[in-house]
Design a protein around this motif. Structure first.
Motif, PDB file in Angstrom:
ATOM      1  N   TRP A 154     -88.537  37.290  11.805  1.00 20.97           N
ATOM      2  CA  TRP A 154     -87.162  37.615  11.381  1.00 20.97           C
ATOM      3  C   TRP A 154     -87.168  38.482  10.124  1.00 20.97           C
ATOM      4  O   TRP A 154     -86.258  38.400   9.305  1.00 20.97           O
ATOM      5  CB  TRP A 154     -86.364  36.338  11.144  1.00 20.97           C
ATOM      6  CG  TRP A 154     -85.809  35.717  12.384  1.00 20.97           C
ATOM      7  CD1 TRP A 154     -84.853  36.248  13.212  1.00 20.97           C
ATOM      8  CD2 TRP A 154     -86.159  34.455  12.939  1.00 20.97           C
ATOM      9  NE1 TRP A 154     -84.595  35.392  14.248  1.00 20.97           N
ATOM     10  CE2 TRP A 154     -85.374  34.279  14.103  1.00 20.97           C
ATOM     11  CE3 TRP A 154     -87.049  33.454  12.570  1.00 20.97           C
ATOM     12  CZ2 TRP A 154     -85.461  33.145  14.893  1.00 20.97           C
ATOM     13  CZ3 TRP A 154     -87.139  32.320  13.360  1.00 20.97           C
ATOM     14  CH2 TRP A 154     -86.344  32.172  14.512  1.00 20.97           C
TER      15      TRP A 154
ATOM     16  N   LEU B  42     -72.390  35.892   9.556  1.00 24.80           N
ATOM     17  CA  LEU B  42     -73.771  36.169   9.959  1.00 24.80           C
ATOM     18  C   LEU B  42     -74.740  36.095   8.793  1.00 24.80           C
ATOM     19  O   LEU B  42     -75.938  35.934   8.980  1.00 24.80           O
ATOM     20  CB  LEU B  42     -73.856  37.577  10.572  1.00 24.80           C
ATOM     21  CG  LEU B  42     -72.880  37.883  11.700  1.00 24.80           C
ATOM     22  CD1 LEU B  42     -73.005  39.336  12.123  1.00 24.80           C
ATOM     23  CD2 LEU B  42     -73.170  36.973  12.898  1.00 24.80           C
ATOM     24  N   GLY B  43     -74.212  36.252   7.578  1.00 29.49           N
ATOM     25  CA  GLY B  43     -75.101  36.327   6.423  1.00 29.49           C
ATOM     26  C   GLY B  43     -75.737  37.701   6.327  1.00 29.49           C
ATOM     27  O   GLY B  43     -76.937  37.818   6.105  1.00 29.49           O
TER      28      GLY B  43
ATOM     29  N   ASN C  34     -80.732  47.725   3.900  1.00 31.08           N
ATOM     30  CA  ASN C  34     -80.837  46.272   4.073  1.00 31.08           C
ATOM     31  C   ASN C  34     -82.300  45.855   3.998  1.00 31.08           C
ATOM     32  O   ASN C  34     -82.620  44.690   3.802  1.00 31.08           O
ATOM     33  CB  ASN C  34     -80.221  45.825   5.419  1.00 31.08           C
ATOM     34  CG  ASN C  34     -80.685  46.650   6.609  1.00 31.08           C
ATOM     35  OD1 ASN C  34     -81.292  47.696   6.448  1.00 31.08           O
ATOM     36  ND2 ASN C  34     -80.389  46.180   7.808  1.00 31.08           N
TER      37      ASN C  34
ATOM     38  N   ARG D 136     -81.514  36.054  -2.047  1.00 27.89           N
ATOM     39  CA  ARG D 136     -81.216  34.815  -1.312  1.00 27.89           C
ATOM     40  C   ARG D 136     -82.496  34.056  -0.977  1.00 27.89           C
ATOM     41  O   ARG D 136     -83.517  34.659  -0.637  1.00 27.89           O
ATOM     42  CB  ARG D 136     -80.498  35.135   0.006  1.00 27.89           C
ATOM     43  CG  ARG D 136     -79.067  35.581  -0.185  1.00 27.89           C
ATOM     44  CD  ARG D 136     -78.379  35.792   1.138  1.00 27.89           C
ATOM     45  NE  ARG D 136     -78.903  36.942   1.852  1.00 27.89           N
ATOM     46  CZ  ARG D 136     -78.547  37.273   3.090  1.00 27.89           C
ATOM     47  NH1 ARG D 136     -77.685  36.525   3.753  1.00 27.89           N
ATOM     48  NH2 ARG D 136     -79.048  38.334   3.673  1.00 27.89           N
TER      49      ARG D 136
END
Ligand code: IMP
Length: 425
Positions: free
Chosen positions: A11, A125-126, A38, A303
């Motif tokens: 992921w 979704l974060g 991102n 995060r």
């Protein structure tokens, strides 16, 4: 016509940047093919940390042409800030080439990303809130603005007006926000970005094919990963592009026959950021230990990443959808102090054992991992640079992964530094 694709098999955050950087030594060109800022690639060179979001990792080598391909979405302000940061640290960014077909991320995409997430509430979704999804959505709606549009002021203004005539309705009527003035935005982008970006904008497909025809080695550098792929990931908890090997062809403009090597990068455990199913997730002290030792916090967003044991069911699937020819296992040293390591080899779904990723995602949510337990090596691996120096238990762990997925491990990372890795065979 040698082309190598480097793709994440989990992921994201597998440490692809490190091996892209390593392989870059043998390459002439490194191409980013999807995603945008991102992504966060961290490279440690002579103790100096470089955190890259958009510029391909190959930029750190003088002999490489770094390319941002047509499949990428580019925030021009972020790109210029990153180029400026690199220049200030002595890295030449003059070689950077930017596809005219790449789409732009503009301020309203970021605003929409945040609004959309807020609107989803508990079902959010974060996302990284970088505007990735809305920019790709505009591309699909055919109201996107491309990098090449910057080169024709009239076209650029016209396209912005057309895009915003749609988006402003969403901003004002759905989200009760102020509209964005297309001409003011065009003034800002053209005055601040056009001149510095202009020398970098080219037909990158042509450039890549010229390199391949001259028998130069090209590396296609993936961001995010297989299970964040819009088609093959755990939808909707995915990104809006195709990080898988097929996406590398589309996002760079080459056919699959040009690709002779697909390196899948897997961390020695799994992490994910944001929401979505995660069968081997650890919510206990082992998970905390992995996060602490592995410093598993987002490069961009800070995060905390969700940790879990290595999952060979997922990796087997990644082998198939990417045609992986070999594997790189990263952060093996993070497992140094564990007495026992767990390798997920199958799932139990309502009493049925399966070695394949379930097709129906509700089943993935219910999947209970079946583990094979292996002894840890409890030795510091951070000084290990030769295969022969690896303890028996580490071989056991790597060989078990190979046996489960049927693809050889060729590289193993034993620490964050550029030289902390082992060629494995
Ligand atoms: P987006 O790409 O910002 O739209 O986010 C969609 C999903 O992908 C979220 O779960 C993010 O946390 C995840 N994601 C996006 N980029 C990365 C990355 O570089 N590493 C890990 N997860 C990412």
């Amino acid at each position: 016509m040698p082309t190598t694709i480097v793709v994440g098999t989990q992921w994201g955050d597998e440490g692809k940047g490190k091996f892209t950087d390593l392989l870059a030594k043998e390459m002439s060109m490194v191409v980013r093919y999807q995603g945008g800022h991102n992504a966060g690639h961290t490279l440690v060179v002579d103790g100096e940390v470089f955190a890259l979001q958009l510029v391909p990792s190959g930029v750190l080598y003088d002999h490489i042409v770094p390319v941002i391909g047509n499949g990428v979405v580019v925030d021009p302000f972020v790109l210029l800030a990153e180029m400026d940061m690199l220049s200030r640290r002595g890295i030449d960014t003059g070689r950077l080439r930017l596809s005219g077909n790449a789409h732009l991320i503009l301020n309203y995409h970021q605003q929409l990303d945040a609004l959309h997430e807020r609107h989803l509430g508990k079902s959010k979704l974060g996302t990284t809130k970088r505007g990735i999804g809305p920019a790709y959505a505009d591309k699909s709606l055919r109201i996107g603005v491309r990098v090449q549009d910057l080169l024709d002021e009239m076209i650029f203004r016209e396209k912005l007006r057309a895009a915003l005539s749609h988006t402003n309705k969403v901003l004002t009527k759905v989200y009760n926000r102020l509209p964005v003035d297309p001409d003011m935005l065009a003034d800002k982008v053209l005055s601040e970005c056009l001149e510095p970006l202009k020398p970098h904008i080219v037909d990158t497909t042509d450039l890549i094919h010229d390199a391949l025809e001259a028998d130069q080695h090209v590396l296609l550098e993936g961001a995010q990963a297989t299970f964040l792929d819009l088609d093959h990931g755990t939808y909707p908890f995915v990104t809006s592009s195709n990080p898988t090997a097929g996406g590398a062809c589309t996002g760079a403009g080459i056919g699959p026959r040009h690709v002779d090597r697909v390196l899948g990068v897997a961390k020695s455990y799994v992490t994910r950021v944001g929401a979505g199913p995660f069968p081997t997730e650890l919510t206990d002290s082992d998970g905390d230990k992995i996060v602490d030792i592995g410093r598993e916090y987002g490069t961009n967003t800070g995060r905390r990443r969700r940790p879990g044991w290595f999952d060979t069911v997922m990796l087997r699937h990644a082998v198939r959808v990417n045609s992986l020819t070999e594997l790189a296992i990263t952060k093996l040293d993070v497992l140094d102090s564990f007495e026992r390591l767990r390798l997920c080899v199958a799932y139990d779904i309502e009493g049925e054992r399966t070695e394949k990723l379930p097709y129906h995602q509700s089943e993935l949510h219910r999947a209970v991992p079946i583990y094979e337990d292996l002894p840890g090596w409890q030795t510091d691996l951070t000084e290990v640079t030769e295969q022969g120096q690896l303890p028996e238990e580490a071989h056991g762990y790597l060989r078990a992964i190979e046996a489960q997925v049927g693809v050889p491990v060729k590289l193993v990372s034993t620490g964050p530094g550029r030289s902390q890795y082992v060629h494995y065979s």
